[in-house]
Design a protein around this motif. Structure first.
Motif, PDB file in Angstrom:
ATOM      1  N   UNK A   1       0.753  -1.335  -0.058  1.00 24.51           N
ATOM      2  CA  UNK A   1       0.026  -0.239   0.102  1.00 24.51           C
ATOM      3  C   UNK A   1       0.734   1.214  -0.172  1.00 24.51           C
ATOM      4  N   UNK A   2       1.924   1.314   0.834  1.00 28.34           N
ATOM      5  CA  UNK A   2       2.760   2.444   1.070  1.00 28.34           C
ATOM      6  C   UNK A   2       3.435   2.938  -0.294  1.00 28.34           C
ATOM      7  N   UNK A   3       3.925   1.731  -0.798  1.00 26.55           N
ATOM      8  CA  UNK A   3       4.879   1.921  -2.064  1.00 26.55           C
ATOM      9  C   UNK A   3       4.188   2.260  -3.227  1.00 26.55           C
ATOM     10  N   UNK A   4       3.070   1.602  -3.383  1.00 29.84           N
ATOM     11  CA  UNK A   4       2.059   1.786  -4.692  1.00 29.84           C
ATOM     12  C   UNK A   4       1.360   2.951  -4.654  1.00 29.84           C
ATOM     13  N   UNK A   5       0.619   3.430  -3.325  1.00 29.39           N
ATOM     14  CA  UNK A   5       0.091   4.552  -3.250  1.00 29.39           C
ATOM     15  C   UNK A   5       1.029   5.954  -3.516  1.00 29.39           C
ATOM     16  N   UNK A   6       2.266   5.966  -3.094  1.00 26.74           N
ATOM     17  CA  UNK A   6       3.261   6.945  -3.393  1.00 26.74           C
ATOM     18  C   UNK A   6       3.911   6.916  -4.718  1.00 26.74           C
ATOM     19  N   UNK A   7       3.762   5.972  -5.497  1.00 26.76           N
ATOM     20  CA  UNK A   7       4.405   5.922  -6.817  1.00 26.76           C
ATOM     21  C   UNK A   7       5.873   5.521  -6.735  1.00 26.76           C
ATOM     22  N   UNK A   8       6.220   4.787  -5.706  1.00 27.42           N
ATOM     23  CA  UNK A   8       7.600   4.531  -5.493  1.00 27.42           C
ATOM     24  C   UNK A   8       8.261   3.379  -6.411  1.00 27.42           C
ATOM     25  N   UNK A   9       7.282   2.677  -7.042  1.00 27.21           N
ATOM     26  CA  UNK A   9       8.046   1.632  -7.943  1.00 27.21           C
ATOM     27  C   UNK A   9       6.917   1.406  -9.091  1.00 27.21           C
ATOM     28  N   UNK A  10       7.543   1.224 -10.290  1.00 26.20           N
ATOM     29  CA  UNK A  10       6.677   1.022 -11.480  1.00 26.20           C
ATOM     30  C   UNK A  10       6.716  -0.450 -11.967  1.00 26.20           C
ATOM     31  N   UNK A  11       7.548  -1.249 -11.534  1.00 27.39           N
ATOM     32  CA  UNK A  11       7.763  -2.567 -11.520  1.00 27.39           C
ATOM     33  C   UNK A  11       8.141  -3.419 -10.443  1.00 27.39           C
ATOM     34  N   UNK A  12       7.141  -4.401  -9.979  1.00 28.51           N
ATOM     35  CA  UNK A  12       7.655  -5.284  -8.960  1.00 28.51           C
ATOM     36  C   UNK A  12       8.330  -6.681  -9.441  1.00 28.51           C
TER      37      UNK A  12
END
Ligand SMILES: O=C([O-])C(=O)C[C@H](O)[C@@H](O)C(=O)[O-]
Ligand SMILES: [Mg+2]
Length: 429
Positions: A284-295
């Motif tokens: 949740x934290x990483x996706x809502x903050x746009x921290x990563x584009x590919x997991x």
């Protein structure tokens, strides 16, 4: 058909690993893996593979005992059973994972890494019993072959003098010319067309030069650089600016969601991770903050193949790409990765695999890459067969080891060559 588990065999092994460099140090000459065999009342055996370090064996042994009498079809039950296995507090208090490459160690991360190998073994056994390939048990394949990328490493020609090791024929790669030469070998031997360079080893200018050299040698091919979080935000931005025109993505340039979010906001290059998002709780934290584009998913990290599919579905929901991470795995895991990858829609990036670096395996027949792809088999189960003699040989090596190599430690391996070496503090540059 009786799917009851009547026996579980755990065989820790040590497999040859070349002197590959990363920001922590260098790979040991032999690395631990755990081979799992789950047998049913009907005599069907399923194969799984996961990390073999002591902290995983400590969980795998009591876990294996609790599976007797359960069904190889009860995949959800694996998690319930594992939740009842105690994790030694020493293993998780103020500990980072091996090599520090997966962030803070938690009991859940340890448990999931163990469950994953057993889930694969149960799926293999179930598939063999039903006459269905693992991908069919996962809902069916959406592609017939899975594309992998060349996993380039800075590398010494050989392990330090005096260290018992297997020789390899890759040669050294310590500068741009060496990296390009290694990439050429990868294309000749396996037909890969995407290239990932493991960075964080040399100052960023040198790694930028290596990626530039790759771009010149392989124009238009997807390129990635992964320093495992070794850079500051500012350094990450500089590298992104220098290489933005040739990178498919930059992988874990800086450590942690805060730093990744800042780089992502300013870099103009997609960021991939197998470090700041390695559990569902971190999403949740990483996706809502746009921290990563590919997991970069890894079924060993996420708790198996079904969890990998769940991760992929969440990524789709958020418009985040998904691909696969890997480290020192053998053919059982490559087969598992290929089955699950075959079921994931929208896999737009070639998956990572260390397999070409692993010259030893426990299979009667190694998996092969054709034009950089592994064909998705329709043979029941994973479609691989255990070579019991090879397994015994690699297990003997583990038994004969005095304990030095049973827990992967890249910094300790580096100290053999550089006695004062300590795991570098981050950011290193
Ligand atoms: O993509 C990654 O971060 C990795 O593959 C981590 C690995 O541990 C790799 O750095 C290695 O084995 O040196
Ligand atoms: Mg990575």
């Amino acid at each position: 058909m009786d799917l009851t588990i009547t026996d579980v065999r755990l065989t820790p092994i040590l497999v040859a690993d070349p002197p590959l460099l990363n920001t922590q140090g260098v790979h040991q000459p032999y690395t631990p893996r755990l081979i799992i065999e789950v047998e049913t009342a009907d005599g069907v055996t399923g194969l799984g593979e996961t990390y073999g370090d002591t902290k995983y064996l400590e969980l795998a042994r009591p876990f294996a005992g609790r599976l007797l009498g359960r069904s190889v079809a009860d995949h959800n039950g694996l998690f319930t059973v594992m939740n009842g296995v105690d994790v030694d507090r020493e293993r998780v208090v103020d500990q980072v994972d091996v090599g520090g490459l997966r962030g803070v160690q938690t009991a859940d991360k340890l448990r999931l890494s163990v469950v994953s190998g057993f889930e694969v073994a149960c799926l293999d056994a179930l598939g063999k019993a039903l006459g269905l390939p693992v991908h069919a048990l996962l809902g069916g394949k959406v592609r017939d072959a899975v594309e992998y990328s060349a996993y380039l490493f800075y590398k010494w020609a050989e392990h330090p003098a005096g260290v018992a090791a297997e020789r390899d024929d890759w040669g050294a790669a310590l500068d741009p010319a060496g990296v390009v030469e290694q990439a050429r070998k990868f294309t000749e031997r396996y037909g890969f067309t995407s290239f990932k360079l493991k960075g964080g080893v040399f100052p960023p200018e040198e790694e930028i030069a290596a990626v530039r050299a790759l771009a010149e040698a392989f124009p238009g091919h997807p390129l990635r650089l992964d320093p495992n979080g070794a850079w500051s935000v500012e350094t990450s931005l500089t590298v992104a600016k220098e290489l933005g025109d040739v990178l498919e993505y930059l992988e874990d340039p800086a450590l942690g969601t805060d730093a990744m979010a800042e780089v992502a906001a300013r870099a103009g290059v997609p960021l991939a991770t197998n470090m700041c998002v390695t559990t569902f709780a971190e999403i949740p934290d990483a996706f809502t903050r746009g921290a990563v584009q590919v997991v970069l998913s890894d079924h060993h990290y996420w708790g198996g193949l079904r969890n990998t599919q769940r991760l992929a579905a969440i990524c789709r929901t958020f418009g985040v790409g998904v691909s696969m991470h890997s480290n020192t795995h053998l053919g059982i895991s490559l087969a598992a990765m290929t089955h699950v990858a075959a079921t994931v829609p929208g896999l737009h990036h070639a998956c990572d695999s260390h397999y070409p670096w692993q010259s030893e395996d426990v299979l009667t027949q190694r998996l092969t890459f054709d034009a950089g792809r592994v064909t998705v088999t329709d043979t029941p189960g994973l479609g691989v067969e255990l070579d019991h003699d090879r397994l015994a040989f690699l297990h003997r090596r583990w038994l004969d080891d005095d304990g030095t190599l049973r827990d992967r430690d890249d910094a300790a391996a580096m100290r053999v060559a550089e006695p004062g070496w300590e795991t570098p503090s981050v950011p290193r540059w």
